[in-house]
Design a protein around this motif. Structure first.
Motif, mmCIF file in Angstrom:
data_model
loop_
_atom_site.group_PDB
_atom_site.id
_atom_site.type_symbol
_atom_site.label_atom_id
_atom_site.label_comp_id
_atom_site.label_asym_id
_atom_site.label_seq_id
_atom_site.Cartn_x
_atom_site.Cartn_y
_atom_site.Cartn_z
ATOM 1 N N VAL A 9 30.111 36.951 42.373
ATOM 2 C CA VAL A 9 30.503 37.555 43.654
ATOM 3 C C VAL A 9 32.020 37.594 43.764
ATOM 4 C CG1 VAL A 9 30.484 37.232 46.169
ATOM 5 C CG2 VAL A 9 28.368 36.985 44.857
ATOM 6 N N LEU A 10 32.684 36.509 43.389
ATOM 7 C CA LEU A 10 34.144 36.469 43.417
ATOM 8 C C LEU A 10 34.732 37.602 42.588
ATOM 9 C CD1 LEU A 10 36.866 35.007 44.075
ATOM 10 C CD2 LEU A 10 36.531 33.816 41.898
ATOM 11 N N LEU A 11 34.225 37.798 41.389
ATOM 12 C CA LEU A 11 34.750 38.838 40.509
ATOM 13 C C LEU A 11 34.476 40.235 41.045
ATOM 14 C CD1 LEU A 11 33.893 37.236 37.072
ATOM 15 C CD2 LEU A 11 36.149 37.459 38.128
ATOM 16 N N LYS A 12 33.266 40.471 41.560
ATOM 17 C CA LYS A 12 32.933 41.787 42.102
ATOM 18 C C LYS A 12 33.803 42.123 43.304
ATOM 19 C CE LYS A 12 28.145 42.101 40.613
ATOM 20 N NZ LYS A 12 26.729 42.173 41.046
ATOM 21 N N VAL A 13 33.961 41.172 44.215
ATOM 22 C CA VAL A 13 34.767 41.405 45.418
ATOM 23 C C VAL A 13 36.233 41.616 45.042
ATOM 24 C CG1 VAL A 13 35.620 40.315 47.537
ATOM 25 C CG2 VAL A 13 33.204 40.207 46.973
ATOM 26 N N SER A 14 36.728 40.809 44.125
ATOM 27 C CA SER A 14 38.124 40.933 43.701
ATOM 28 C C SER A 14 38.376 42.277 43.028
ATOM 29 C CB SER A 14 38.490 39.796 42.747
ATOM 30 O OG SER A 14 38.376 38.559 43.385
ATOM 31 N N LEU A 15 37.474 42.699 42.188
ATOM 32 C CA LEU A 15 37.618 43.975 41.512
ATOM 33 C C LEU A 15 37.565 45.127 42.507
ATOM 34 C CD1 LEU A 15 37.912 45.585 38.926
ATOM 35 C CD2 LEU A 15 35.430 45.478 38.665
ATOM 36 N N GLU A 16 36.644 45.073 43.440
ATOM 37 C CA GLU A 16 36.521 46.123 44.455
ATOM 38 C C GLU A 16 37.799 46.203 45.294
ATOM 39 O OE1 GLU A 16 34.924 49.347 46.208
ATOM 40 O OE2 GLU A 16 33.971 48.226 44.597
#
Length: 65
Positions: free
Chosen positions: A29-36
């Motif tokens: 979730v951290l990676l997806k949110v950061s990438l978005e």
């Protein structure tokens, strides 16, 4: 849905895990949110730059038209 695999150093991976734990979310979730967030900021920065150029050169564009 597409997926990717990236190589991280042990210290990078640990920092990401620690950051996710601090926020109480999974690493994924951290990676997806950061990438978005990063992708959206890039789009916003491009739009701001394009608007600036168009505004700055509006008179020139009118004379050329």
């Amino acid at each position: 849905m597409a997926s990717i695999t990236i190589d991280l150093s042990d210290s990078q991976f640990q920092k990401l895990r620690d950051l996710a734990a601090v926020h109480g979310i999974t690493l994924e979730v951290l990676l997806k949110v950061s990438l978005e967030d990063w992708l959206n900021s890039q789009k916003s920065e491009f739009i701001d730059a394009a608007d600036h150029v168009l505004t700055k050169n509006a008179e020139l564009y009118q004379r050329l038209a």
